[in-house]
Every structure is written in C-alpha cells, then in structure tokens.
Design a protein around this motif. Structure first.
Motif, PDB file in Angstrom:
ATOM      1  N   VAL A  35       0.845  -1.202   0.000  1.00 12.74           N
ATOM      2  CA  VAL A  35       0.000   0.000   0.000  1.00 12.74           C
ATOM      3  C   VAL A  35       0.881   1.253   0.000  1.00 12.74           C
ATOM      4  O   VAL A  35       2.053   1.206   0.383  1.00 12.74           O
ATOM      5  CB  VAL A  35      -0.941   0.057   1.234  1.00 12.74           C
ATOM      6  N   PHE A  36       0.284   2.355  -0.410  1.00 15.15           N
ATOM      7  CA  PHE A  36       0.856   3.675  -0.192  1.00 15.15           C
ATOM      8  C   PHE A  36       0.264   4.227   1.098  1.00 15.15           C
ATOM      9  O   PHE A  36      -0.930   4.038   1.366  1.00 15.15           O
ATOM     10  CB  PHE A  36       0.493   4.641  -1.335  1.00 15.15           C
ATOM     11  N   VAL A  37       1.069   4.955   1.868  1.00 11.76           N
ATOM     12  CA  VAL A  37       0.544   5.621   3.069  1.00 11.76           C
ATOM     13  C   VAL A  37       0.614   7.138   2.919  1.00 11.76           C
ATOM     14  O   VAL A  37       0.273   7.874   3.840  1.00 11.76           O
ATOM     15  CB  VAL A  37       1.284   5.173   4.352  1.00 11.76           C
ATOM     16  N   THR A  38       1.087   7.599   1.761  1.00  9.94           N
ATOM     17  CA  THR A  38       1.063   9.024   1.415  1.00  9.94           C
ATOM     18  C   THR A  38       0.647   9.121  -0.055  1.00  9.94           C
ATOM     19  O   THR A  38       0.599   8.114  -0.762  1.00  9.94           O
ATOM     20  CB  THR A  38       2.447   9.688   1.574  1.00  9.94           C
ATOM     21  N   ASN A  39       0.388  10.325  -0.520  1.00  7.59           N
ATOM     22  CA  ASN A  39       0.116  10.547  -1.938  1.00  7.59           C
ATOM     23  C   ASN A  39       1.355  10.112  -2.719  1.00  7.59           C
ATOM     24  O   ASN A  39       2.439  10.669  -2.508  1.00  7.59           O
ATOM     25  CB  ASN A  39      -0.179  12.032  -2.182  1.00  7.59           C
ATOM     26  N   PRO A  40       1.233   9.125  -3.619  1.00  5.63           N
ATOM     27  CA  PRO A  40       2.428   8.628  -4.317  1.00  5.63           C
ATOM     28  C   PRO A  40       3.084   9.663  -5.229  1.00  5.63           C
ATOM     29  O   PRO A  40       4.241   9.507  -5.588  1.00  5.63           O
ATOM     30  CB  PRO A  40       1.907   7.442  -5.127  1.00  5.63           C
ATOM     31  N   ARG A  41       2.345  10.712  -5.589  1.00 10.81           N
ATOM     32  CA  ARG A  41       2.883  11.701  -6.527  1.00 10.81           C
ATOM     33  C   ARG A  41       3.077  13.072  -5.877  1.00 10.81           C
ATOM     34  O   ARG A  41       3.098  14.088  -6.564  1.00 10.81           O
ATOM     35  CB  ARG A  41       1.966  11.808  -7.750  1.00 10.81           C
ATOM     36  N   TRP A  43       4.655  15.320  -2.013  1.00 11.70           N
ATOM     37  CA  TRP A  43       5.575  15.320  -0.874  1.00 11.70           C
ATOM     38  C   TRP A  43       4.854  15.338   0.476  1.00 11.70           C
ATOM     39  O   TRP A  43       5.486  15.218   1.516  1.00 11.70           O
ATOM     40  CB  TRP A  43       6.506  16.524  -0.938  1.00 11.70           C
ATOM     41  N   ALA A  44       3.537  15.511   0.483  1.00 11.09           N
ATOM     42  CA  ALA A  44       2.804  15.640   1.744  1.00 11.09           C
ATOM     43  C   ALA A  44       2.933  14.360   2.573  1.00 11.09           C
ATOM     44  O   ALA A  44       2.864  13.246   2.045  1.00 11.09           O
ATOM     45  CB  ALA A  44       1.336  15.931   1.465  1.00 11.09           C
ATOM     46  N   ALA A  68       6.703   7.282  -1.886  1.00 10.29           N
ATOM     47  CA  ALA A  68       6.247   8.120  -3.001  1.00 10.29           C
ATOM     48  C   ALA A  68       7.201   8.027  -4.190  1.00 10.29           C
ATOM     49  O   ALA A  68       8.413   7.875  -4.037  1.00 10.29           O
ATOM     50  CB  ALA A  68       6.119   9.568  -2.541  1.00 10.29           C
ATOM     51  N   TYR A  69       6.631   8.161  -5.388  1.00  7.93           N
ATOM     52  CA  TYR A  69       7.411   8.057  -6.629  1.00  7.93           C
ATOM     53  C   TYR A  69       8.436   9.180  -6.784  1.00  7.93           C
ATOM     54  O   TYR A  69       9.424   9.030  -7.494  1.00  7.93           O
ATOM     55  CB  TYR A  69       6.479   8.085  -7.845  1.00  7.93           C
ATOM     56  N   LEU A  70       8.188  10.325  -6.164  1.00  6.77           N
ATOM     57  CA  LEU A  70       9.079  11.482  -6.338  1.00  6.77           C
ATOM     58  C   LEU A  70      10.433  11.310  -5.644  1.00  6.77           C
ATOM     59  O   LEU A  70      11.364  12.064  -5.919  1.00  6.77           O
ATOM     60  CB  LEU A  70       8.404  12.752  -5.785  1.00  6.77           C
ATOM     61  N   VAL A  71      10.523  10.354  -4.740  1.00 14.99           N
ATOM     62  CA  VAL A  71      11.761  10.168  -3.968  1.00 14.99           C
ATOM     63  C   VAL A  71      12.953   9.934  -4.894  1.00 14.99           C
ATOM     64  O   VAL A  71      12.908   9.072  -5.776  1.00 14.99           O
ATOM     65  CB  VAL A  71      11.605   8.986  -2.988  1.00 14.99           C
ATOM     66  N   ARG A  89      11.962   8.635   5.757  1.00 15.68           N
ATOM     67  CA  ARG A  89      11.858   8.532   7.226  1.00 15.68           C
ATOM     68  C   ARG A  89      10.403   8.346   7.666  1.00 15.68           C
ATOM     69  O   ARG A  89      10.093   7.505   8.512  1.00 15.68           O
ATOM     70  CB  ARG A  89      12.419   9.800   7.888  1.00 15.68           C
ATOM     71  N   HIS A  90       9.526   9.161   7.084  1.00 16.61           N
ATOM     72  CA  HIS A  90       8.102   9.107   7.438  1.00 16.61           C
ATOM     73  C   HIS A  90       7.511   7.738   7.083  1.00 16.61           C
ATOM     74  O   HIS A  90       6.776   7.141   7.884  1.00 16.61           O
ATOM     75  CB  HIS A  90       7.345  10.215   6.696  1.00 16.61           C
ATOM     76  N   THR A  91       7.823   7.232   5.890  1.00 14.95           N
ATOM     77  CA  THR A  91       7.240   5.966   5.442  1.00 14.95           C
ATOM     78  C   THR A  91       7.772   4.800   6.271  1.00 14.95           C
ATOM     79  O   THR A  91       7.034   3.854   6.573  1.00 14.95           O
ATOM     80  CB  THR A  91       7.495   5.748   3.935  1.00 14.95           C
ATOM     81  N   LEU A  92       9.025   4.873   6.687  1.00  9.50           N
ATOM     82  CA  LEU A  92       9.574   3.839   7.573  1.00  9.50           C
ATOM     83  C   LEU A  92       8.877   3.879   8.939  1.00  9.50           C
ATOM     84  O   LEU A  92       8.583   2.830   9.526  1.00  9.50           O
ATOM     85  CB  LEU A  92      11.080   4.012   7.733  1.00  9.50           C
ATOM     86  N   ARG A  93       8.602   5.084   9.438  1.00 11.00           N
ATOM     87  CA  ARG A  93       7.874   5.207  10.705  1.00 11.00           C
ATOM     88  C   ARG A  93       6.470   4.633  10.558  1.00 11.00           C
ATOM     89  O   ARG A  93       5.984   3.894  11.418  1.00 11.00           O
ATOM     90  CB  ARG A  93       7.809   6.668  11.146  1.00 11.00           C
TER      91      ARG A  93
END
Length: 279
Positions: A35-41, A43-44, A68-71, A89-93
């Motif tokens: 799953v995505f846990v943020t907007n994939p496109r 930075w929010a 996110a894809y922008l990373v 960092r956020h996604t790992l948390r």
C-alpha cells in the motif's frame, strides 16, 4: 521443504488503510499486500489512523509499503534530496506503525550530476536513516528501475555499488521488479534468462531479496520503458514467473502484482501466479 512464495498485490485503500486494503485483498485473493501511506505523486506526509494501523497489524496479512514516486536520493536539487529523505523517514515510521515488513523505495537517478557524486550523496544522507532503524522495524527495500535517463540502479549488477554506498547495511534489502529488470536488459523470456538474472542477484546481494514486483512488460527486452502488463500478456510471458519462484534465491519471497486493470484483472493475475507456483 522450500518455503512457499506468498502471492498478492498492490491494493486500493479507499475507505481506510485496513478497511479498504483488506477488502480489496479479499476480492483479488491476495495473500500479502502493498500500500501507499502518502500521496504517491506528492511530498505531503499523511498522518495515520491508529485504529486502521492496528487493524492492519492484527490482520495477519503481510504488509509492505511503497514510498512516493518522487523520492530521489541521487538528485542534485537540495529540496528534492531533503524531501526524499523526509518521505523515506516518514514511510519507515508508518511501516513500524502498520507492522510492515519493508518499505520499497526507488533507487533514484543522478539527473545532471556525476554518478560518483550521487553515490556519495546516498552514503551521506541515506545511510544515517538506516542506522536509525530498530532491529524489529521494517527493512528499506531498494528497487532498481528500468534504466531510463541516468538511473543509479537498473540491472541487478548495479545493486553492488549501491549497497556498497550503504556499507551493506543489514536493514538494506532488495525489491526486484520483473518489468524493470526486463526493460533494463535482463531477458527473462529467453531460456535460462531468469536463472542468469537471479544468479547475478545472489552474487551481488546474497540473502537480501525481500519482495518481487511481478509485472509482465508491454515493451521488448532492453526497451528502458517501464510499462507494466498483465501476467502472461506481455513480452516476458507466464513461464518466467514460474521459473522465478523455483529459483533458490526467491525461496519464500512474496510476489506482488502491480499490473493494469481492476479487481477482475488482478484476480486473474494472482490466480495464474498461484497455478505457476503449484506447477
């Protein structure tokens, strides 16, 4: 006995991470989910819902998150680098909060700077993030790309220098995308093609494969074009996925589809992979 490959897919989470994601997983017969846990496109950084996180953790369904894809930690643009590290960092948390096994991140591009400079940047900025991870937290799974532009990782051999830049950190794993690998030049449709690629992967990153993105390809081998197709309907062909699951380096590694279509097509892809698994 060789451990079985769980087969699942990237799921839609409308209605809630657990409520929507687990419902979709049930519809398509998924044994694991991404799953995505943020907007994939964007930075929010989206805050999680503790109740949904708990439902996902307690569901017993293995979970992976995709950043996110922008990373792009190889970017010469300071703002992009800063945002990329913040998103990782956020996604790992969020991975820890949802009980995820791993967080998938694209390995990025040097864009307009030298590969050497980009790799130094990876070492300087991404390695500290890995050092922060607890032993029981999710792994960071490096996903090589299709080879377009100045990508830092495309072939599996490219993972060698990338892992070296991360001091072969124990929390750095690999996510292998079959469409990307095919586009980058690994001919998975040829006799022995899967074995050749997996042998090479085992040589440069032994024991680090944690997830396989199982996607057929709309374009021929070496196209450097990242266009996913349904299993068996593209240039890779269904047989390669059976070969992949039988390779020792893939033992017990989950397969996650990211193929076109909605629930009916995704169920067909998962059913076909399950048949190939049991063949």
């Amino acid at each position: 006995m060789t451990p079985s490959n769980l087969i699942g897919g990237h799921v839609f989470v409308a209605g809630g991470l657990a409520k929507g994601g687990l419902k979709y997983a049930s519809e398509i017969g998924a044994e694991m989910i991404q799953v995505f846990v943020t907007n994939p496109r964007g930075w929010a950084l989206s805050a999680g819902d503790p109740a949904e996180d708990a439902r996902l953790r307690e569901s017993g369904v293995p979970v992976f998150l995709h950043a996110a894809y922008l990373v792009n930690c190889g970017s010469p643009t300071p703002a992009t680098l800063e945002n990329s590290i913040a998103v990782i960092r956020h996604t790992l948390r969020r991975g820890a909060e949802t009980g995820a096994r791993g967080v998938v991140v694209h390995t990025g591009s040097a864009v307009s700077q030298s590969r050497e400079t980009a790799m130094r940047q990876i070492h300087e900025h991404l390695l500290p993030v890995l050092d922060e991870l607890p032993d029981d937290g999710p792994d960071l799974l490096l996903e090589p790309m299709a080879g377009q532009g100045r990508m830092l990782c495309a072939t599996v051999q490219d993972l060698g220098p990338y892992l070296e830049a991360l001091d072969h950190h124990p929390k750095a794993g690999v996510c292998l995308d079959t469409c990307h690998a095919f586009a980058a030049g690994h001919d998975l449709s040829a006799p022995g093609g899967v074995k050749e690629m997996m042998d090479a992967l085992h040589e440069v990153a032994p024991g680090r494969l944690r997830l396989i993105h199982a996607n057929d390809s709309k374009d021929p081998c070496g196209s450097k074009r990242d266009r996913h197709e349904n299993i068996g309907a593209g240039h890779i062909g269904a047989q390669a996925f059976g070969d992949l699951m039988r390779h020792p380096a893939a033992a017990g590694v989950p397969l996650c589809i990211e193929t076109p279509g909605k629930a009916d097509k995704h169920r067909e892809d998962i059913d076909l992979l399950k048949k190939l698994r049991s063949a």
